[in-house]
Enzyme design. Structure first.
Site, PDB file in Angstrom:
ATOM      1  N   SER A 110     -49.284  77.965  50.345  1.00  0.00           N
ATOM      2  CA  SER A 110     -48.473  78.480  51.441  1.00  0.00           C
ATOM      3  C   SER A 110     -49.161  78.439  52.808  1.00  0.00           C
ATOM      4  O   SER A 110     -48.524  78.085  53.807  1.00  0.00           O
ATOM      5  CB  SER A 110     -48.013  79.907  51.130  1.00  0.00           C
ATOM      6  N   ASN A 141     -60.907  84.406  43.483  1.00  0.00           N
ATOM      7  CA  ASN A 141     -59.836  84.755  44.413  1.00  0.00           C
ATOM      8  C   ASN A 141     -58.919  85.801  43.776  1.00  0.00           C
ATOM      9  O   ASN A 141     -59.075  86.139  42.593  1.00  0.00           O
ATOM     10  CB  ASN A 141     -59.050  83.494  44.789  1.00  0.00           C
ATOM     11  N   CYS A 152     -55.965  85.910  42.445  1.00  0.00           N
ATOM     12  CA  CYS A 152     -55.245  85.600  41.184  1.00  0.00           C
ATOM     13  C   CYS A 152     -56.140  85.138  40.066  1.00  0.00           C
ATOM     14  O   CYS A 152     -55.674  84.920  38.944  1.00  0.00           O
ATOM     15  CB  CYS A 152     -54.195  84.547  41.460  1.00  0.00           C
ATOM     16  N   GLU A 165     -57.815  82.300  39.484  1.00  0.00           N
ATOM     17  CA  GLU A 165     -57.930  80.908  39.061  1.00  0.00           C
ATOM     18  C   GLU A 165     -58.996  80.137  39.831  1.00  0.00           C
ATOM     19  O   GLU A 165     -59.306  79.005  39.481  1.00  0.00           O
ATOM     20  CB  GLU A 165     -56.583  80.177  39.200  1.00  0.00           C
ATOM     21  N   THR A 174     -48.581  79.418  41.785  1.00  0.00           N
ATOM     22  CA  THR A 174     -47.603  78.699  42.622  1.00  0.00           C
ATOM     23  C   THR A 174     -46.555  79.577  43.285  1.00  0.00           C
ATOM     24  O   THR A 174     -46.041  79.206  44.333  1.00  0.00           O
ATOM     25  CB  THR A 174     -46.912  77.516  41.893  1.00  0.00           C
ATOM     26  N   GLY A 175     -46.214  80.728  42.717  1.00  0.00           N
ATOM     27  CA  GLY A 175     -45.371  81.695  43.402  1.00  0.00           C
ATOM     28  C   GLY A 175     -44.243  81.097  44.203  1.00  0.00           C
ATOM     29  O   GLY A 175     -43.314  80.484  43.672  1.00  0.00           O
TER      30      GLY A 175
END
Length: 618
Positions: A73, A275, A277, A279, A423-424
């Site tokens: 994003s 980070n 999340c 990953e 990916t959200g």
């Protein structure tokens, strides 16, 4: 190329991505946004002189406009703008001094203001009650500073619109580890006591897991002195971790020894945090930009279109490598570390959709085999693309002392190349399933002004209409439950094919994660979603299987394990009042279904400051 964007994608782009003037009016179209990003990222081609920036920009535009590939994003939002900060993932160092604690807090505010999420290791801070030589007092301990960082994130808006998202990691042998494990159990805490803007994970090792299985003791070590202060039974600690995760969704586990075995530049330091999340493990002051290929766009005649996938991967790698040079980093230390390693993270989204298109249920071994086959292909071609870029542009500067500088291996442009992100929001823009997650539901209600619209998963909608199954009664059931299970009118093979997250057992969730992790440089974002009636033992199975399968991390979230969350199955009268609804589940702006971070309201939408997940009611 004509854009084919869903109404949901258009809504999200208008709310968050398209540029506005000083009065708040939108001043670009989605086409213009993709052109802006493509031209900004391609501009660096002039630096190397091998390709025309105009030619490369056209190829980048086609990649994004076709929804074959989308970057994270911050790149979509900021490329070609004055801010120009294009990375989503950052890790900052935290040493045992007031100078370090507050300088890092300042750095975190700067990073979050620019749109990045931050990870920290609190393992180096001395434990609560430890003496402070200069003041003759005692320290309040790492949990108090964790709360301080959380409060700062609450008031520091990411990019001026979102609260900061963070990951806190603490090593299992820290004397305050039990306080850390229990730190997310108290809901409704005051802003000064809350850590709602943090995901937390315990940093563990394979040795710790072996001790836990044998229920043996290990020493708790004061990080200031290196002295053993007491001992703790590893099995008891794992029990505490599991109970807390069952209750609140935190903590997860991060296998630091496995992560550091794959650390490509150990000469620059050890990796202690990830980070928000999980990953993207990173060194202190390191950042990484991510992008994902939409697998639902690569099915042809009932097969994976590997030829076209192989054509897209090198362009996606080139895009992400260019972002390293184009991005304006918020701190000089970050620019230096990123430039030294040039890490990128190419991943995939739309995996659940691809399986449906292939006719393979998510919870069958065939699906795991397909996932591993696809990720092996992506990994091999992405590494080849990085090696080809190296011939054109040279290796990453720290290559000479890295693990990648080995006999028989070609030099690489990037220290890491692949990552599986959640990916959200970009999955919503691409109109595909998130990351490698299963479907959350087959249908959901979308509330617009004055009306409610039932939205059915497009693949099921097409099949059900062809078979004459899409009756009012079926739609009612789907919007109430999100599930096809128990509907005898729907053929059994379709009920299996459109299985949803809470209907998939722990083992299948983790086998999918393991299949992708085996061919991923960094780590894999995957939430093991469990139904509300899942037992503590189900969480234990998840954590032990993650250890046995060689994963680098694991996160479990049990439905309704927090009093307010984003996904609640059905229309339970005990659930909070809801608007909007998503995936057949009630939505309240608290917990992200992708990464468990706190969601935020903005203009009728809910946004995740951590992974970018978004859903809008209009």
């Amino acid at each position: 190329m004509v854009l084919q964007l869903s109404e949901n994608a258009l809504t999200i782009l208008r709310r968050r991505y398209l540029l506005r003037d000083e009065a708040g009016n939108i001043v670009e179209t989605p086409e213009a946004m993709f052109h802006r990003v493509a031209e900004a990222v391609a501009a660096v081609e002039d630096k190397f002189g091998k390709r025309s920036p105009h030619e490369v920009a056209e190829r980048f535009y086609d990649l994004m406009a076709a929804l074959d590939f989308l970057p994270n994003s911050p790149t979509l939002m900021n490329a070609g703008t004055e801010l120009g900060q294009l990375s989503a993932c950052f890790v900052l160092p935290l040493e045992d001094s007031m100078e370090s604690i507050y300088s890092t807090l300042h750095a975190a505010a700067i990073v979050q203001k620019s749109g990045g999420g931050t990870g920290f290791s609190f393992s180096r801070l001395r434990p609560k009650g430890d003496p402070i030589r200069t003041t003759k007092g005692v320290t309040s301990g790492p949990i108090s500073f964790l709360k301080l960082y959380n409060f700062s994130s609450e008031v520091t808006k990411m990019g001026g619109t979102r609260s900061g998202a963070n990951m806190a990691v603490m090593h299992y042998d820290h004397p305050d580890i039990l306080d850390f494990v229990r730190s997310k159990l108290q809901e409704g805490a005051s802003p000064a006591e809350s850590i709602s803007n943090f995901n937390i994970s315990v940093g563990v090792t394979e040795d710790f897991m072996r001790l836990a299985l044998a229920r043996q003791e290990f020493p708790l070590v004061n990080p200031r002195t290196g002295a053993t202060v007491s001992k703790l039974n590893a099995g008891d600690l794992l029990d505490e971790i599991i109970r807390s995760a069952w209750t609140s969704g935190d903590p997860g586990l991060v296998f630091l020894d496995r992560i550091n075995r794959d650390n490509p530049t150990p000469q620059l330091g050890s990796i202690e945090a990830t980070n928000p999340c999980g990953e993207q493990p990173l060194l202190p002051y390191e950042a990484c930009n991510l992008g994902s290929i939409n697998l639902s766009r690569f099915v042809s005649d009932g097969r994976v279109d590997y030829q076209r996938l192989g054509e897209v991967i090198p362009w996606a790698v080139r895009f992400l490598d260019n972002v390293v040079d184009v991005s304006r980093f918020p701190l000089p230390q970050i620019r230096a570390m990123v430039s030294a390693n040039r890490k990128i993270g190419l991943g995939v989204m739309g995996f659940a959709d691809l399986l449906i298109m292939l006719g393979v249920p998510y919870n069958e071994p065939r699906a795991w085999k397909i996932g591993e086959e696809i990720m092996r292909f992506v990994q091999e071609h992405a590494h080849a693309a990085s090696a080809e870029l190296c011939e054109e542009r040279g290796p990453f500067p720290s290559f000479a002392g890295s693990l990648l500088n080995a006999p028989g291996r070609p030099p690489m442009r990037n220290a890491t190349v692949t990552t599986i992100a959640p990916t959200g929001t970009i999955a919503l823009i691409a109109n595909c399933s998130s990351g490698i997650e299963p479907l959350y539901a087959v249908a959901y209600i979308r509330r617009a002004v004055g009306q409610e619209l039932t939205v059915v998963h497009p693949l099921f909608d097409r099949i059900a209409r062809d078979l004459g199954l899409l009756t009012p009664a079926l739609l009612q059931h789907l919007t109430e439950t999100g599930s096809l299970q128990g509907i005898n009118e729907v053929p059994e093979n379709l009920r299996h094919l459109f299985i949803t997250a809470h209907e998939i057992d722990v083992e299948a969730h983790l086998e999918v994660q393991a299949a992708f992790q085996r061919h991923t440089d960094n780590a894999v974002s995957k939430t093991i979603n469990l139904p509300a009636d899942a037992r503590v033992e189900d969480v234990r199975r998840a954590y032990l299987l993650a250890y046995k399968l060689g994963l680098k991390g694991v996160t479990v979230f049990r439905d309704r394990s927090r009093s307010t969350q984003v996904l609640v199955v059905g229309h339970d009268n005990e659930a909070p009042a809801i608007s909007p609804t998503l995936a057949g589940r009630n939505v309240d702006a608290i917990i992200c279904p992708e990464c468990n971070a706190t969601l935020e309201h903005e203009a009728g939408c809910l946004h995740c400051p951590s992974c970018g997940y978004s859903v809008c009611s209009t």
